[in-house]
Design a protein around this motif. Sequence first.
Motif, PDB file in Angstrom:
ATOM      1  N   THR A 125       0.985  12.850  -3.034  1.00  0.00           N
ATOM      2  CA  THR A 125       1.961  11.939  -3.634  1.00  0.00           C
ATOM      3  C   THR A 125       1.460  10.503  -3.532  1.00  0.00           C
ATOM      4  OG1 THR A 125       3.209  11.503  -1.611  1.00  0.00           O
ATOM      5  CG2 THR A 125       3.800  13.484  -2.866  1.00  0.00           C
ATOM      6  N   LEU A 126       2.078   9.635  -4.316  1.00  0.00           N
ATOM      7  CA  LEU A 126       1.734   8.223  -4.250  1.00  0.00           C
ATOM      8  C   LEU A 126       2.112   7.630  -2.888  1.00  0.00           C
ATOM      9  CD1 LEU A 126       2.777   7.007  -7.813  1.00  0.00           C
ATOM     10  CD2 LEU A 126       0.466   7.344  -6.938  1.00  0.00           C
ATOM     11  N   SER A 127       3.135   8.157  -2.253  1.00  0.00           N
ATOM     12  CA  SER A 127       3.532   7.665  -0.922  1.00  0.00           C
ATOM     13  C   SER A 127       2.432   7.903   0.103  1.00  0.00           C
ATOM     14  CB  SER A 127       4.826   8.335  -0.465  1.00  0.00           C
ATOM     15  OG  SER A 127       5.917   7.923  -1.274  1.00  0.00           O
ATOM     16  N   ASP A 128       1.631   8.943  -0.093  1.00  0.00           N
ATOM     17  CA  ASP A 128       0.544   9.228   0.846  1.00  0.00           C
ATOM     18  C   ASP A 128      -0.484   8.105   0.882  1.00  0.00           C
ATOM     19  OD1 ASP A 128       1.705  11.667   1.385  1.00  0.00           O
ATOM     20  OD2 ASP A 128       0.444  12.781  -0.029  1.00  0.00           O
ATOM     21  N   LEU A 129      -0.611   7.352  -0.210  1.00  0.00           N
ATOM     22  CA  LEU A 129      -1.617   6.294  -0.275  1.00  0.00           C
ATOM     23  C   LEU A 129      -1.342   5.180   0.730  1.00  0.00           C
ATOM     24  CD1 LEU A 129      -1.942   5.962  -4.156  1.00  0.00           C
ATOM     25  CD2 LEU A 129      -3.539   7.113  -2.608  1.00  0.00           C
ATOM     26  N   ALA A 130      -0.065   4.908   0.994  1.00  0.00           N
ATOM     27  CA  ALA A 130       0.289   3.809   1.900  1.00  0.00           C
ATOM     28  C   ALA A 130      -0.202   4.068   3.317  1.00  0.00           C
ATOM     29  CB  ALA A 130       1.799   3.591   1.894  1.00  0.00           C
ATOM     30  N   ARG A 131      -0.412   5.339   3.664  1.00  0.00           N
ATOM     31  CA  ARG A 131      -0.843   5.687   5.021  1.00  0.00           C
ATOM     32  C   ARG A 131      -2.356   5.681   5.179  1.00  0.00           C
ATOM     33  NH1 ARG A 131       3.802   8.833   4.157  1.00  0.00           N
ATOM     34  NH2 ARG A 131       2.643  10.589   3.234  1.00  0.00           N
ATOM     35  N   GLN A 132      -3.074   5.350   4.085  1.00  0.00           N
ATOM     36  CA  GLN A 132      -4.540   5.327   4.164  1.00  0.00           C
ATOM     37  C   GLN A 132      -5.055   4.027   3.549  1.00  0.00           C
ATOM     38  OE1 GLN A 132      -6.790   8.828   3.552  1.00  0.00           O
ATOM     39  NE2 GLN A 132      -5.026  10.197   3.615  1.00  0.00           N
ATOM     40  N   PRO A 133      -4.943   2.931   4.269  1.00  0.00           N
ATOM     41  CA  PRO A 133      -5.330   1.619   3.723  1.00  0.00           C
ATOM     42  C   PRO A 133      -6.829   1.483   3.461  1.00  0.00           C
ATOM     43  CG  PRO A 133      -4.825   1.451   6.061  1.00  0.00           C
ATOM     44  CD  PRO A 133      -4.407   2.826   5.639  1.00  0.00           C
ATOM     45  N   GLU A 134      -7.641   2.400   4.003  1.00  0.00           N
ATOM     46  CA  GLU A 134      -9.083   2.297   3.821  1.00  0.00           C
ATOM     47  C   GLU A 134      -9.550   2.799   2.452  1.00  0.00           C
ATOM     48  OE1 GLU A 134      -8.237   6.435   5.155  1.00  0.00           O
ATOM     49  OE2 GLU A 134      -7.535   4.418   5.698  1.00  0.00           O
ATOM     50  N   LEU A 135      -8.663   3.380   1.681  1.00  0.00           N
ATOM     51  CA  LEU A 135      -9.039   3.921   0.375  1.00  0.00           C
ATOM     52  C   LEU A 135      -9.432   2.798  -0.577  1.00  0.00           C
ATOM     53  CD1 LEU A 135      -6.246   6.614  -0.132  1.00  0.00           C
ATOM     54  CD2 LEU A 135      -8.643   7.012   0.494  1.00  0.00           C
ATOM     55  N   HIS A 136     -10.430   3.064  -1.404  1.00  0.00           N
ATOM     56  CA  HIS A 136     -10.905   2.093  -2.385  1.00  0.00           C
ATOM     57  C   HIS A 136     -10.319   2.429  -3.763  1.00  0.00           C
ATOM     58  CE1 HIS A 136     -13.733   0.354   0.452  1.00  0.00           C
ATOM     59  NE2 HIS A 136     -14.138   1.578   0.774  1.00  0.00           N
ATOM     60  N   PHE A 137      -9.596   1.486  -4.331  1.00  0.00           N
ATOM     61  CA  PHE A 137      -8.955   1.674  -5.634  1.00  0.00           C
ATOM     62  C   PHE A 137      -9.839   1.064  -6.719  1.00  0.00           C
ATOM     63  CE2 PHE A 137      -5.616   2.746  -2.954  1.00  0.00           C
ATOM     64  CZ  PHE A 137      -4.439   3.072  -3.622  1.00  0.00           C
ATOM     65  N   GLY A 138     -10.094   1.811  -7.773  1.00  0.00           N
ATOM     66  CA  GLY A 138     -10.782   1.293  -8.955  1.00  0.00           C
ATOM     67  C   GLY A 138      -9.865   1.448 -10.150  1.00  0.00           C
ATOM     68  N   ARG A 156       6.604  -1.067  -4.956  1.00  0.00           N
ATOM     69  CA  ARG A 156       7.463   0.111  -4.797  1.00  0.00           C
ATOM     70  C   ARG A 156       6.987   1.001  -3.651  1.00  0.00           C
ATOM     71  NH1 ARG A 156      10.622   3.177  -8.407  1.00  0.00           N
ATOM     72  NH2 ARG A 156      11.138   1.135  -9.268  1.00  0.00           N
ATOM     73  N   TYR A 157       5.677   1.163  -3.508  1.00  0.00           N
ATOM     74  CA  TYR A 157       5.145   2.081  -2.496  1.00  0.00           C
ATOM     75  C   TYR A 157       4.551   1.370  -1.279  1.00  0.00           C
ATOM     76  CZ  TYR A 157       5.723   6.061  -5.642  1.00  0.00           C
ATOM     77  OH  TYR A 157       6.235   7.041  -6.446  1.00  0.00           O
ATOM     78  N   ALA A 158       4.676   0.018  -1.231  1.00  0.00           N
ATOM     79  CA  ALA A 158       4.138  -0.762  -0.104  1.00  0.00           C
ATOM     80  C   ALA A 158       2.666  -0.450   0.118  1.00  0.00           C
ATOM     81  CB  ALA A 158       4.949  -0.499   1.160  1.00  0.00           C
ATOM     82  N   LEU A 159       1.896  -0.518  -0.940  1.00  0.00           N
ATOM     83  CA  LEU A 159       0.471  -0.199  -0.857  1.00  0.00           C
ATOM     84  C   LEU A 159      -0.308  -1.428  -0.384  1.00  0.00           C
ATOM     85  CD1 LEU A 159       0.054   1.841  -4.176  1.00  0.00           C
ATOM     86  CD2 LEU A 159       0.491   2.693  -1.856  1.00  0.00           C
ATOM     87  N   PRO A 160      -1.097  -1.300   0.681  1.00  0.00           N
ATOM     88  CA  PRO A 160      -1.808  -2.460   1.230  1.00  0.00           C
ATOM     89  C   PRO A 160      -3.176  -2.707   0.586  1.00  0.00           C
ATOM     90  CG  PRO A 160      -2.113  -0.578   2.672  1.00  0.00           C
ATOM     91  CD  PRO A 160      -1.224  -0.101   1.541  1.00  0.00           C
ATOM     92  N   GLN A 161      -3.679  -1.766  -0.212  1.00  0.00           N
ATOM     93  CA  GLN A 161      -5.035  -1.873  -0.750  1.00  0.00           C
ATOM     94  C   GLN A 161      -5.145  -2.978  -1.799  1.00  0.00           C
ATOM     95  OE1 GLN A 161      -3.194   0.925  -0.736  1.00  0.00           O
ATOM     96  NE2 GLN A 161      -4.266   2.477   0.475  1.00  0.00           N
ATOM     97  N   GLN A 162      -6.349  -3.497  -1.940  1.00  0.00           N
ATOM     98  CA  GLN A 162      -6.650  -4.481  -2.983  1.00  0.00           C
ATOM     99  C   GLN A 162      -7.577  -3.810  -3.996  1.00  0.00           C
ATOM    100  OE1 GLN A 162      -5.353  -7.588  -3.334  1.00  0.00           O
ATOM    101  NE2 GLN A 162      -4.061  -7.063  -1.583  1.00  0.00           N
ATOM    102  N   PRO A 163      -7.102  -3.552  -5.218  1.00  0.00           N
ATOM    103  CA  PRO A 163      -7.931  -2.814  -6.180  1.00  0.00           C
ATOM    104  C   PRO A 163      -9.037  -3.674  -6.766  1.00  0.00           C
ATOM    105  CG  PRO A 163      -5.895  -3.507  -7.223  1.00  0.00           C
ATOM    106  CD  PRO A 163      -5.783  -3.904  -5.769  1.00  0.00           C
ATOM    107  N   ARG A 164     -10.092  -3.026  -7.203  1.00  0.00           N
ATOM    108  CA  ARG A 164     -11.143  -3.687  -7.963  1.00  0.00           C
ATOM    109  C   ARG A 164     -11.011  -3.265  -9.420  1.00  0.00           C
ATOM    110  NH1 ARG A 164     -16.721  -0.544  -6.334  1.00  0.00           N
ATOM    111  NH2 ARG A 164     -17.520  -1.812  -8.065  1.00  0.00           N
TER     112      ARG A 164
END
Length: 490
Positions: A125-138, A156-164
Motif C-alpha cells: 500500500t501507499l501507507s507502507d512507503l512512509a515507513r521506509q524513508p530510505e526509498l528512492h522515488f523517481g 496525505r500519506y506523510a511521505l518523507p522522501q524527496q523525489p527526483r
Amino acid sequence: MITAAARADDGVRDDGVLRVGSKRFTESYILAEVIAQTAAPHVKVEHRQGLGNTAIVLAALKNGAIDVYPEYVGTIDQEILRHTQPSSLEQIRRELAAQGLGVAVPLGFNNTYALAVRGDAQLRTLSDLARQPELHFGLSHEFIGRADGWPGLARRYALPQQPRGLDHGIAYEALAARQVDVIDIYSTDAKIARYGLTVLRDDRAYFPRYDAVLLYRLDAPQRFPAAWRAIAQLEGRIGERDMIAMNAAAELDGQPFAQVARQWLQSKGQGGAQAPTAPQRTTLAGALFGADFARLTGQHVLLVVLSVLLACVAGIPLGIVAAFKPPLRQPVLALTGMLQTVPSLALLAILIPLLGTIGTVPALIALFVYALLPVVRNTCTGMLGVPAGLRQAALALGLTPGQRLRHVDLPLAMPVILAGVKTAAVTSVGTATIAAFIGAGGYGERITTGLALNDNTLLLAGALPAAALALLTQGLFELVERRFTVLQRM
C-alpha cells in the motif's frame, strides 16, 4: 454558441481543418490517432502531436490552435479547474463552458495515477512507503508539480522522501535497474506486467478517477458536425484491456501509433484513415533517412536560421549600445542573461497564450531569446576591444561617429561578433529540438516520440542529425571567419 465572427475576432483559424492534439506520452498519441482517424472520412484532420504537458496543450486548445484532445476527468477537475475535492461532471461542464470548452465522449476506461515498486519489494500500500524513508522515488516532472500529484500525495500519506524528476518513458527501465525504488505509473501502462511490478494500493483514496474523455472547444461540434457525430460513436468503446493492448502494441511491439489506432478501429468494425504520425521503429539507418527526414531537416534549419537572424538584428545594435553607453551596459547584459535562464518549457507555456498560437511563431521567439545573449555579449566585447587611439584617429580625419562605426569599429570587432553569432547558431541547433513540444517540428519530433516509447533508435535518429547540423554550422562559420580574416589582411 461561438460564432464565426467571434472566432475571427479571437484570431482563431477557421479553415475547415479539425486539429487534434496530444500530450507527450504513448496513450495520448494513440487516442489522438483514434480520434483523428475516426473523423478523417468526414473532414480534413491534422494531428498536432506531443504538445508537451497539460499547460501547453490546454493553452493550445483555448487559443484555437487545436480543437480537441484526449484528457482525463481527474486532471480536468484538479489540475485544470484547481478543485481540491472531486467535483461532479455537471459542475466541471459548467466551469469549462465559461472558458469556451466542453467535456464529452467518455471513452470507457479509467487510467488512474498510481505508484509502483518492483515485485520483490515487501510493499503493498501507499501507507507502507512512509515507513521506509530510505526509498528512492523517481517521478515524472509533471506528476511532481501537479495539484493532484506529489505535493498532495506526500501530505496525505506523510511521505518523507524527496523525489527526483524522471521522464516517464525511461522510468520502468530505471526501476528495473534499481536506480530508483518507486515510480509513478498510469494504470493502463503496458509495462506493468512486463516488468512484474507491484502497483501500490491507494488505501487512503487520494487519487480521483481518471476516466478518459475528450476536452474540446465548444464550437467544434457546430464546425464539424459529421466528424463530431462519428467521434461521438467512440463513447464507451475503449475498455481498459483495449487500452493496455494498444499501449503494448506501441511500446512493446514497436508499432507506430497510427497503425495501432487503425487496427483497433478495424477490430471494432470502423475503418481508420491514417493521419500524419511519428516515424516507425526500424533500423537506425532507416530511421535516420526515413520519409520524414527532408521535412524535419527543413523545419529545423528554418527555425535555426530565422532565430539567429532575429538575434543578430536585435543583438548587434544592443551590443553597440552597451559598449558606447556605460550606464546601460550592465542592465542590457543582465537582461539578456536573465532571459537565457528561463526554462524552455516554461517560456513556451507563457508564449502560447500571449501569442494565441502554437507552432513556428512561439518556437522562433523562444529560440531568439536563447540566441540573444552570445550575440549581445560578443558585440559589446568586440566594440570595447577596438583601440581608443584608432577611434581618435578616425575622428581626427573627419569621420562622423556613424562613419567611424561602419568603417572602423564594426570591421575591427567583426571577428569577435562572428564568434558570438557562431555560438548562438550552434547552440540554437540543439535548442531547436524544443520546438516539437509545441508542434513546430524539427528533429525534436523524433526525440519526443523516442522518449515516449523509450526507443533509443528514434532518439538517435533525432539526436544524430541535430549533432551533424551543429558541426556543419560550426564548420561554415569557421570558413566565414577565415575568409573575413583574409579580406582584412588584403
